[in-house]
Design an enzyme around this catalytic site. Structure first.
Site, mmCIF file in Angstrom:
data_model
loop_
_atom_site.group_PDB
_atom_site.id
_atom_site.type_symbol
_atom_site.label_atom_id
_atom_site.label_comp_id
_atom_site.label_asym_id
_atom_site.label_seq_id
_atom_site.Cartn_x
_atom_site.Cartn_y
_atom_site.Cartn_z
ATOM 1 N N TRP A 8 0.836 -1.216 0.000
ATOM 2 C CA TRP A 8 0.000 0.000 0.000
ATOM 3 C C TRP A 8 0.858 1.248 0.000
ATOM 4 O O TRP A 8 0.521 2.256 -0.620
ATOM 5 C CB TRP A 8 -0.972 -0.015 1.177
ATOM 6 C CG TRP A 8 -1.843 -1.231 1.138
ATOM 7 C CD1 TRP A 8 -1.909 -2.231 2.068
ATOM 8 C CD2 TRP A 8 -2.752 -1.614 0.077
ATOM 9 N NE1 TRP A 8 -2.785 -3.201 1.647
ATOM 10 C CE2 TRP A 8 -3.314 -2.858 0.456
ATOM 11 C CE3 TRP A 8 -3.124 -1.035 -1.125
ATOM 12 C CZ2 TRP A 8 -4.252 -3.519 -0.356
ATOM 13 C CZ3 TRP A 8 -4.049 -1.697 -1.933
ATOM 14 C CH2 TRP A 8 -4.601 -2.918 -1.538
ATOM 15 N N ASP A 9 1.981 1.197 0.706
ATOM 16 C CA ASP A 9 2.922 2.323 0.657
ATOM 17 C C ASP A 9 3.413 2.560 -0.765
ATOM 18 O O ASP A 9 3.531 3.702 -1.216
ATOM 19 C CB ASP A 9 4.146 2.010 1.526
ATOM 20 C CG ASP A 9 3.940 2.363 2.987
ATOM 21 O OD1 ASP A 9 3.093 3.212 3.285
ATOM 22 O OD2 ASP A 9 4.643 1.784 3.830
ATOM 23 N N LEU A 10 3.746 1.471 -1.441
ATOM 24 C CA LEU A 10 4.302 1.611 -2.790
ATOM 25 C C LEU A 10 3.287 2.232 -3.739
ATOM 26 O O LEU A 10 3.597 3.148 -4.505
ATOM 27 C CB LEU A 10 4.724 0.244 -3.331
ATOM 28 C CG LEU A 10 5.775 -0.535 -2.527
ATOM 29 C CD1 LEU A 10 6.031 -1.885 -3.198
ATOM 30 C CD2 LEU A 10 7.071 0.241 -2.393
#
Lengths: 408, 408
Positions: free
Chosen positions: B164-166
């Site tokens: 999700w960060d990416l």
């Protein structure tokens, strides 16, 4: 004033599955006119699961929201000519193609440039040589299935989320925007390539995995522990599970305060000669820390435990099913609205996660019916008359919504 | 002609951890001048693992490649004034801030707009209310840990990759480019917000999980099987593992041809009343199909098996460790080059996965040393004289590379 952030931009998408259609949908939700081009019968992803009882793909509907759908018979020369004309149609913010098909024949950049010299094309590939690769085979190559799952197991664990597809799709949208910006300044079009495997390999560098390994530091399998600081799953007395994180100093302090575990942590520090204000030392002492938290959680219900955590601003998340997510996390979120998807019915659908202050947030739009906009686009962008369209339709070279699904 | 695709654009990044720094680094690798702004001692991610023996963060180096680093003492009013001046410095393609800090005080959009009316700011948040959330707590809420791992287990399985960060990082870069495009056409700046949790929730809609669940179809836990078509891990006679995929009709046919398993598949079709040319039927018959492939793989070495698979163009991937990936997959890939990272040494580092035909591919650049560009940027963009810089430095309001790490 434009009504959408990308008003005026037009992208033709000739693609299937996750990455490229997601990139196109992201641009469409940003307000670009994204026209998905399929052959008669629909693309390779037209029946991708999950599907309804009558085999309508919920996956396809999810990844093609806000687009227009055009269907040409791409097995005929006339259909391919129409496709090339659409891809290279005039307009300063048009002439952009997003594809994950091999850039050959009617999709070769050189052939398209003969029709429009400043054409932009972004081609997604499996690997950099154009070989076959999908998210699930790329993820095996970069090591995560061996680092995921129970510590004492040596089984490989596949990811269910196609993470590389998602990242690659956003990167594709970014590549198109950057190329269009370049063209608006220089007049120059170009062919941009992006390989799914390269996206994963690059990320392994960005996150430090490659440097770590080349320095001889071998990352172990750490189960549900967060690497390099403190975090893990816990179970409350009533059997609920939650992830608790002490990544930053502030998060760690909140956790210590909430659980009143300062003395216990000092004991661990003395025993293991560590300083738990350092994130790395929290990782080194993770098992001792976790056993203190295990005991605290096991003595409290989920409601009791999370009330305390929230009062102290602890960073935590409940492990919940998709069903629970819909029931408890979605309500009140303005990104979601109920959309009536033709052929499926009503369900909650997300608009763009980006919230632009200059433009009112638009509610989600459904995906088109396959071929829904063939006639409209042919007349508007290819300049066909009604009679010309009718003739092509009768010859099976173009297909509207009533004929687009034939052969399926 | 510009030398990079985003030549001329300038972004100030005040951020930490994965999503925002990754978004900034993506823009930097596209050629924007991205200036990471930290306080004395470095940001919250300055010691994020993996680290070297002397606690230099390989994570930080990976996510800050190609940026410039400026260090002001942000606990002083003068340091914050300098930061605001830098963020709002003039230039038609400047005035852009990327942050994951709360948009308050010197980082409030309103305060910045007083200094530059057409300022663009993109603020990343945990959840949409600005609450604390990280990748690991967001992933628990959307259901994947309950859908991942062995079929017969009811344990939750955390992802190691912060997917999700990416995705959010790439989306942030996209949001900034879109806002800059809007400003170049309208003159209007804006504040763009993006929540990590919203990015995950939206994706659950895009992939069809929400529609599926709202229609009462409950997704099970399928272990390493690919959902909705055929794919799974297999083990060869010599104990190597590979993922084999028959997602498209062509992939499935290649697999049937390679393993000469046409008769066996016909037997399954007769027995289970299915048509394995339909992807959903391949999923329904997955266990029967897998047992045929299991036997084939168990009778062959990895070299023998993959030679056959490759001859038929089967889509497969080897499960390998990060070490094996470096040894076998990276060599020859022009995206990677050996970079000498100050304070760490030489290792393979990735440049941009996007390959733009109009601009030669640039090799990867190292991350800066903390504070490396403070003086350069102060003189170039804030118009400070050498004497003025020296005074601020002596007062501890700015810090160059020799003083930037104090307090750590």
């Amino acid at each position: 004033m434009p009504t959408h952030i990308l008003s005026g931009m037009r992208v033709i998408e000739a693609a299937a599955f996750v990455a490229a259609p997601l990139g196109g949908m992201t641009l469409a939700q940003l307000g670009a006119d994204v026209i998905r081009l399929d052959t008669v019968g629909g693309g390779l992803d037209f029946r991708r699961w999950p599907v309804t009882e009558d085999n309508t793909s919920l996956f396809w509907c999810g990844l093609n929201k806000s687009k227009r759908s055009v269907v040409f018979n791409l097995s005929t020369p006339e259909g391919r000519e129409l496709a090339m004309a659409l891809i290279t149609a005039p307009g300063p913010e048009a002439g952009m193609l997003l594809t994950n098909f091999p850039p050959r024949g009617w999709l070769s950049y050189e052939a398209l440039c003969e029709k429009r010299a400043d054409q932009i094309q972004l081609t997604l590939q499996g690997d950099r040589q154009g070989g076959s690769a999908v998210d699930y085979t790329v993820n095996t190559r970069v090591g995560f299935p061996m680092l995921t799952g129970p510590q004492d197991s040596d089984e490989v664990v596949n990811y269910v989320l196609p993470a590389w597809d998602l990242v690659t799709g956003k990167m594709a949208a970014l590549g198109l925007l950057a190329a269009e910006r370049h063209r608006s300044r220089t007049g120059q079009g170009q062919h941009v390539k992006l390989a799914l495997e390269d996206m994963a390999l690059a990320t392994m560098g960005h996150l430090g995995y490659i440097a770590e390994s080349q320095r001889g530091q071998r990352r172990g399998r750490h189960g549900n522990y967060l690497f390099g600081a403190f975090g893990r799953d816990f179970k409350t007395a009533d059997g609920q599970r939650l992830m608790v994180v002490g990544l930053t100093g502030k998060q760690w302090q909140s956790l210590c305060d909430a659980l009143e575990m300062g003395d216990a942590m000092q004991a661990i520090e003395r025993q293991q000669h560590l300083n738990l204000r350092r994130e790395g030392d929290r990782f080194r002492a993770r098992e001792a820390i976790a056993s203190v938290i295990d005991a605290w959680m096991a003595a409290r219900s989920f409601a009791e435990a999370t009330q305390v955590l929230d009062r102290h601003g602890v960073c935590w998340g409940k492990y919940q099913s998709v069903e629970e997510m819909i029931e408890t996390t979605l309500p009140g979120n303005p990104m979601f609205s109920t959309v009536d998807q033709p052929g499926v019915g009503a369900y909650l659908s997300p608009s763009l996660p980006l919230d632009f202050s200059a433009i009112p947030r638009q509610p989600a739009q459904p995906a088109p019916v396959l071929g829904q906009h063939t006639e409209q686009v042919a007349m508007e962008l290819l300049g066909l008359s009604g009679a010309q369209y009718g003739r092509l339709h009768d010859q099976g070279i173009v297909a509207g919504p009533e004929t687009a699904q034939q052969n399926r």
